[in-house]
Structure formats: structure tokens, C-alpha cells
Design an enzyme around this catalytic site. Structure first.
Site, PDB file in Angstrom:
ATOM      1  N   GLY A  17       0.076  11.501  -7.509  1.00  8.04           N
ATOM      2  CA  GLY A  17       0.558  10.211  -6.988  1.00  8.04           C
ATOM      3  C   GLY A  17       1.645   9.614  -7.867  1.00  8.04           C
ATOM      4  N   ASP A  80     -11.255  16.554  -2.723  1.00  8.39           N
ATOM      5  CA  ASP A  80     -11.596  15.226  -2.219  1.00  8.39           C
ATOM      6  C   ASP A  80     -12.679  14.634  -3.121  1.00  8.39           C
ATOM      7  OD1 ASP A  80     -12.619  13.074  -0.873  1.00  8.39           O
ATOM      8  OD2 ASP A  80     -12.601  14.046   1.100  1.00  8.39           O
ATOM      9  N   SER A 149      -6.668  -3.054 -12.074  1.00 12.70           N
ATOM     10  CA  SER A 149      -5.500  -3.746 -11.532  1.00 12.70           C
ATOM     11  C   SER A 149      -5.538  -5.222 -11.903  1.00 12.70           C
ATOM     12  CB  SER A 149      -5.547  -3.602 -10.012  1.00 12.70           C
ATOM     13  OG  SER A 149      -4.672  -4.518  -9.402  1.00 12.70           O
ATOM     14  N   TYR A 173      -9.987  -4.590  -1.672  1.00 12.69           N
ATOM     15  CA  TYR A 173      -9.415  -3.675  -2.673  1.00 12.69           C
ATOM     16  C   TYR A 173      -9.712  -4.175  -4.088  1.00 12.69           C
ATOM     17  CZ  TYR A 173      -5.951  -1.778  -5.845  1.00 12.69           C
ATOM     18  OH  TYR A 173      -5.355  -1.210  -6.946  1.00 12.69           O
ATOM     19  N   LYS A 177     -12.206  -2.745  -7.473  1.00 15.28           N
ATOM     20  CA  LYS A 177     -11.808  -2.585  -8.883  1.00 15.28           C
ATOM     21  C   LYS A 177     -12.752  -3.375  -9.804  1.00 15.28           C
ATOM     22  CE  LYS A 177      -8.513   0.200  -8.177  1.00 15.28           C
ATOM     23  NZ  LYS A 177      -8.385   1.501  -8.820  1.00 15.28           N
ATOM     24  N   PHE A 203      -0.343  -4.212 -14.094  1.00 15.46           N
ATOM     25  CA  PHE A 203       0.407  -5.236 -13.375  1.00 15.46           C
ATOM     26  C   PHE A 203       1.288  -4.484 -12.354  1.00 15.46           C
ATOM     27  CE2 PHE A 203      -1.077  -9.315 -14.883  1.00 15.46           C
ATOM     28  CZ  PHE A 203      -2.071  -8.849 -15.727  1.00 15.46           C
ATOM     29  N   ASN A 204       2.534  -4.828 -12.127  1.00 12.70           N
ATOM     30  CA  ASN A 204       3.244  -4.169 -11.015  1.00 12.70           C
ATOM     31  C   ASN A 204       4.149  -3.044 -11.513  1.00 12.70           C
ATOM     32  OD1 ASN A 204       2.248  -6.728  -9.944  1.00 12.70           O
ATOM     33  ND2 ASN A 204       3.449  -6.228  -8.131  1.00 12.70           N
ATOM     34  N   ARG A 259       5.705 -11.841 -10.267  1.00 15.21           N
ATOM     35  CA  ARG A 259       4.900 -10.710 -10.707  1.00 15.21           C
ATOM     36  C   ARG A 259       5.455 -10.169 -12.017  1.00 15.21           C
ATOM     37  NH1 ARG A 259       2.388 -12.752  -7.542  1.00 15.21           N
ATOM     38  NH2 ARG A 259       1.403 -12.005  -5.634  1.00 15.21           N
ATOM     39  N   ARG A 323       1.919 -14.241   2.777  1.00 13.32           N
ATOM     40  CA  ARG A 323       1.065 -13.095   3.086  1.00 13.32           C
ATOM     41  C   ARG A 323      -0.343 -13.403   2.587  1.00 13.32           C
ATOM     42  NH1 ARG A 323       2.577  -7.253   0.533  1.00 13.32           N
ATOM     43  NH2 ARG A 323       1.953  -8.315  -1.384  1.00 13.32           N
TER      44      ARG A 323
HETATM   45  C1  WQD Z   1       5.143  -8.219  -4.715  1.00 17.62           C
HETATM   46  C2  WQD Z   1       5.676  -9.550  -4.224  1.00 17.62           C
HETATM   47  C3  WQD Z   1       4.864 -10.271  -2.074  1.00 17.62           C
HETATM   48  C4  WQD Z   1       6.724  -7.223   0.381  1.00 17.62           C
HETATM   49  C5  WQD Z   1      -0.139  -5.208  -4.940  1.00 17.62           C
HETATM   50  C6  WQD Z   1      -1.605  -5.152  -5.276  1.00 17.62           C
HETATM   51  C7  WQD Z   1      -1.788  -4.759  -6.685  1.00 17.62           C
HETATM   52  C8  WQD Z   1      -1.059  -3.495  -6.975  1.00 17.62           C
HETATM   53  C9  WQD Z   1       0.354  -3.511  -6.525  1.00 17.62           C
HETATM   54  C10 WQD Z   1      -2.068  -1.403  -6.813  1.00 17.62           C
HETATM   55  C11 WQD Z   1       4.607 -10.406  -3.567  1.00 17.62           C
HETATM   56  C12 WQD Z   1       6.337 -10.020  -2.037  1.00 17.62           C
HETATM   57  C13 WQD Z   1       6.337  -7.963  -0.721  1.00 17.62           C
HETATM   58  C14 WQD Z   1       7.585  -7.809   1.346  1.00 17.62           C
HETATM   59  C15 WQD Z   1       7.619  -9.824   0.036  1.00 17.62           C
HETATM   60  N1  WQD Z   1      -1.733  -2.445  -6.358  1.00 17.62           N
HETATM   61  N2  WQD Z   1       6.773  -9.237  -0.878  1.00 17.62           N
HETATM   62  N3  WQD Z   1       7.997  -9.092   1.120  1.00 17.62           N
HETATM   63  O1  WQD Z   1       1.047  -7.816  -3.948  1.00 17.62           O
HETATM   64  O2  WQD Z   1       1.898  -8.067  -6.306  1.00 17.62           O
HETATM   65  O3  WQD Z   1       0.465  -6.179  -5.751  1.00 17.62           O
HETATM   66  O4  WQD Z   1       0.435  -3.956  -5.187  1.00 17.62           O
HETATM   67  O5  WQD Z   1      -2.518  -0.460  -6.560  1.00 17.62           O
HETATM   68  O6  WQD Z   1      -3.116  -4.616  -6.927  1.00 17.62           O
HETATM   69  O7  WQD Z   1      -2.163  -6.430  -5.059  1.00 17.62           O
HETATM   70  O8  WQD Z   1       2.772  -6.202  -4.921  1.00 17.62           O
HETATM   71  O9  WQD Z   1       4.894  -5.230  -4.180  1.00 17.62           O
HETATM   72  O10 WQD Z   1       3.174  -5.852  -2.448  1.00 17.62           O
HETATM   73  O11 WQD Z   1       4.393  -7.632  -3.667  1.00 17.62           O
HETATM   74  O12 WQD Z   1       8.016 -10.973  -0.082  1.00 17.62           O
HETATM   75  O13 WQD Z   1       7.934  -7.215   2.358  1.00 17.62           O
HETATM   76  O14 WQD Z   1       6.646  -9.287  -3.197  1.00 17.62           O
HETATM   77  O15 WQD Z   1       4.527 -11.396  -1.356  1.00 17.62           O
HETATM   78  O16 WQD Z   1       4.851 -11.712  -3.948  1.00 17.62           O
HETATM   79  P1  WQD Z   1       1.527  -7.192  -5.181  1.00 17.62           P
HETATM   80  P2  WQD Z   1       3.819  -6.145  -3.740  1.00 17.62           P
END
Ligand code: WQD
Length: 378
Positions: A17, A80, A149, A173, A177, A203-204, A259, A323
Site C-alpha cells: 500500500g 487475507d 491514526s 473507522y 483504531k 497525521f496526514n 491538517r 463533510r
Molecule cells: C483533508 C481535508 C477535508 C476532500 C482522513 C482520515 C484519517 C487518515 C487520512 C487514514 C479535510 C478536505 C477533502 C475534498 C475537501 N486516514 N477535503 N474536499 O479527513 O483529514 O483524514 O484521511 O487512513 O484518519 O480521517 O483527510 O484528505 O480526506 O481531508 O475539502 O474533496 O481536506 O474536509 O478538511 P482527513 P482528507
């Protein structure tokens, strides 16, 4: 020359991944590990591991030993994790005590999807983790690094977020965790002499290996911000270059969510440091949790601007409603990981976006080359 330490055999689940492949590469780069990847390729491609192995081979010094060359080979098992018999077969093949440790990255990870498929999420994320830990116990492996996470913090009361913040996830989800972290704490308490468990709260993650040969390639339409922006730049999405921004009325500097974006290579290095920490003779804590973030927050609009700079793409943005489940700000306090693991995340936002764009522009269809896509469609 001093003889080399024998290679440590480690399992990486989800090794193909996005995060897993960068973790495997970073392990291989040390030339101290031999990796067995367990992956069902549900959201990944076997090609990623082929490329990881090639990259590691190319990174070897001229005077590489036989063992160094050996360390760049990956055993990629299609497996799996919800099937105990399949995972057992791997442990059985190598034998009791063969594995030095396990890094457990594999999971389902879509927050939105988790509320409509809770049983799949609990089965895959919690059930498979318990089953893996039971096999580890049975086969005498007690070092474990877990992919958690930032979402375990729910709506955090303090920014930047320290690890002492109570865990309270807002989604299915996130709850998977939190549950796994609780399981790890209980396991640690049950036999603190034996178990060495570290939970890494991501984090991200952003960016890609600087070669542009491995990177993020979600199956289906991406749900996360950065893969959306990078796929828009190569014209891969039906909506063209228009990003829907989920809300601009949050209490942040421009009203959009903040983020903590961390380069995936820095995130990966945290795993190697965690493994090293598990081997420490002086620190005997059975369970520890660390934030892996940069400690800096960027808004959605900051990210759009940064990606525009990196890719030259003129995105349009349209503000839509919030969202479900989004929180205003998730910025890490990474001080504990720095103090106890020696963790640092030096790569800056520009580098994350540049490396992401390098990967996406070199691989517009991800790991599926045009030839592979054409064959499938015939
Ligand atoms: C980032 C920001 C959206 C798409 C999630 C999980 C976290 C981790 C990563 C792991 C947010 C905004 C997004 C769009 C937007 N998961 N956005 N328009 O939600 O911080 O984290 O993914 O496995 O556990 O919660 O990441 O990239 O989805 O969003 O405005 O079309 O971008 O609202 O503020 P997030 P994200």
C-alpha cells in the site's frame, strides 16, 4: 571489517500500500531487515513491491555484501489477514521464533465507507489484528508496531495535540483504531515482560519517494484531498479541475479545515525508529503511543495553493457544505516522538507536493500502465 549482524526478519502487513511500500523501502534501505509483506492487494498493487525492491537494490553501495543484496529481496505473500489459516501458513513456514517483529499497516481506511460497512471495518481492522497478535504469541514474536491514526483524538480539546489527550473517535473507522489501541494496552498489561508494542498515530501522510516510482494509488475514486488534487492535475477525474471544499466556516485562519501534513518518507522513518525502540534494553515499557506529524497545520486552501505551485494546475474551488465527521484542526504535538524515538519530520510542504507531483506525472494511471489498463478492458 566487523562481521555483519544477521538480518532481522520482519512482517509488514499492507506492504504494497501507499504507506506500507514506503515503510518497506525505508526498512530495506537500512540493510538490517528482511521483509515478508502480507497484502491482499485490495487497495494496492503488487508492482509497488517490485519497484521498492529495485529502488533498494539501486541504493546499495558499490561494496555491498551478499547479505546486503539479500536484504533488498522482498517476499510478497498474497494473503487475507481475516483468514487465520492463510496467516498461520506464513508463520508455520518460517517456524517458531523466526520473526523478529511485525509492522501492522494493513487496514480498511475510508472514514465515510466505514459508517455504511461497519462489520467489514470491525472484522478487517479489529478482528484481523487480534488474530495476528494471537499468532504472534503462539509463534513467539512479541515486537509489534501498529498503524494508528490522529482520528483517535476525535475533536481534540487542545492544539497541538499531545498523546495524553483522551481517545474518542468520531467514526467507525476511528473506533476500530481506538479499539485496537485498547487491545494493545490490555495485552501489554497482561504480560509486560514479554510484549513490546508501539502505536504510531499518523497525521496526514503526503508526498512520495523522490524517485517518483512509488506513491499513492488508491483503487477507485480517491476520497482524500491530496490524491484528488494530483489526479485532477493529470486530468484523471471526471470533474475536471474543480475541487469541492468541504466548508469554509471553521474557526481556522481561512475558514477551511487544518491538517498536519507529513511527508510519507518521514512517516516511514518513524517506523524504523519504532522498531529500534522496541529492541531497547533500557526502556521496558510494554506499550507506548506516539504522534507522527510535523507539528504544523495547513488549511485546505493552503494545500490547493501548494499543489498549484508544484503541478502548475489551475484548480478551481467551490465551497460546499461540511463533510460529516470532519474536525476543524488536527495538528500534532510531535515532541514525544522526537524525545523518545529521535523522530524528525524535516521535509517541508513544498517537497511533499513536488514529490507527489513527480510520482503522479510520471505515473498518470498509477501502477496500472496504459498497456495493463487496455488489456483489462478488452
Ligand atoms: C483533508 C481535508 C477535508 C476532500 C482522513 C482520515 C484519517 C487518515 C487520512 C487514514 C479535510 C478536505 C477533502 C475534498 C475537501 N486516514 N477535503 N474536499 O479527513 O483529514 O483524514 O484521511 O487512513 O484518519 O480521517 O483527510 O484528505 O480526506 O481531508 O475539502 O474533496 O481536506 O474536509 O478538511 P482527513 P482528507
Amino acid at each position: 571489517m566487523a562481521p555483519q549482524e544477521p538480518l532481522r526478519l520482519v512482517i509488514v502487513t499492507g506492504g504494497a500500500g501507499y504507506i506500507g511500500s514506503h515503510v518497506v523501502y525505508t526498512l530495506l534501505e537500512t540493510r538490517r531487515y528482511r521483509v515478508v509483506s502480507l497484502d491482499n492487494y485490495g487497495n494496492s498493487f503488487p508492482e509497488a513491491l517490485v519497484r521498492v525492491s529495485q529502488l533498494a537494490r539501486e541504493a546499495l553501495p558499490k561494496d555491498a555484501t551478499e547479505q546486503d543484496i539479500e536484504s533488498t529481496k522482498i517476499e510478497a505473500v498474497s494473503c487475507d489477514l481475516t483468514r487465520e489459516d492463510q496467516v498461520r501458513a506464513v508463520f508455520e513456514r518460517y517456524g517458531h521464533g523466526a520473526f523478529w517483529g511485525v509492522i501492522h499497516v494493513a487496514a480498511l481506511k475510508s472514514v465515510g465507507e466505514s459508517s455504511s460497512r461497519p462489520l467489514d471495518y470491525y472484522h478487517t481492522n479489529v478482528g484481523a489484528t487480534v488474530s495476528l497478535l494471537k499468532l504472534m504469541e503462539e509463534y513467539g514474536t512479541h515486537r509489534f508496531v501498529y498503524s494508528s491514526s490522529a482520528t483517535v483524538y476525535g475533536i481534540p480539546p487542545v492544539i497541538p495535540i499531545p498523546e495524553t489527550t483522551p481517545l474518542k473517535a468520531e467514526s467507525v473507522y476511528g473506533r476500530t483504531k481506538v479499539m485496537c489501541e485498547n487491545i494493545l494496552m490490555d495485552l501489554a498489561a497482561s504480560n509486560p515482560e514479554q510484549w513490546r508494542l508501539i502505536s504510531l498515530r499518523y497525521f496526514n501522510p503526503a508526498g512520495a519517494h523522490p524517485s517518483g516510482r512509488i506513491g499513492e494509488d488508491p483503487r477507485g475514486r480517491p476520497g482524500n484531498l491530496l490524491p484528488l488534487l494530483s489526479q485532477m492535475s493529470v486530468g484523471r477525474l471526471p470533474e475536471g479541475k474543480t475541487l469541492q471544499v468541504f466548508g469554509n466556516d471553521y474557526p481556522t485562519h481561512d475558514g477551511t479545515c487544518v491538517r498536519d501534513y507529513i511527508h510519507v518518507m518521514d512517516l516511514a522513518s518513524g517506523h524504523v525508529l519504532a522498531l529500534e525502540a522496541l529492541a531497547s534494553q533500557t526502556d521496558t515499557r510494554a506499550f507506548r503511543a506516539y504522534n507522527l506529524g510535523k507539528g504544523r497545520g495547513q488549511s485546505v486552501l493552503d494545500m490547493v495553493a501548494a499543489m498549484r505551485k508544484a503541478s502548475g494546475c489551475e484548480y478551481e474551488t467551490v465551497i460546499v457544505g461540511r463533510r460529516l465527521g470532519d474536525v476543524p484542526d488536527l495538528t500534532a504535538d510531535p515532541a514525544l516522538a522526537e524525545k523518545e524515538l529521535g523522530f524528525k519530520a524535516p521535509r517541508e510542504l513544498d517537497e511533499m507536493c513536488r514529490d507527489l507531483w513527480n510520482w503522479q506525472s510520471k505515473n498518470p494511471q498509477g501502477y496500472e500502465t496504459p498497456e495493463a489498463v487496455a488489456t483489462k478492458e478488452e
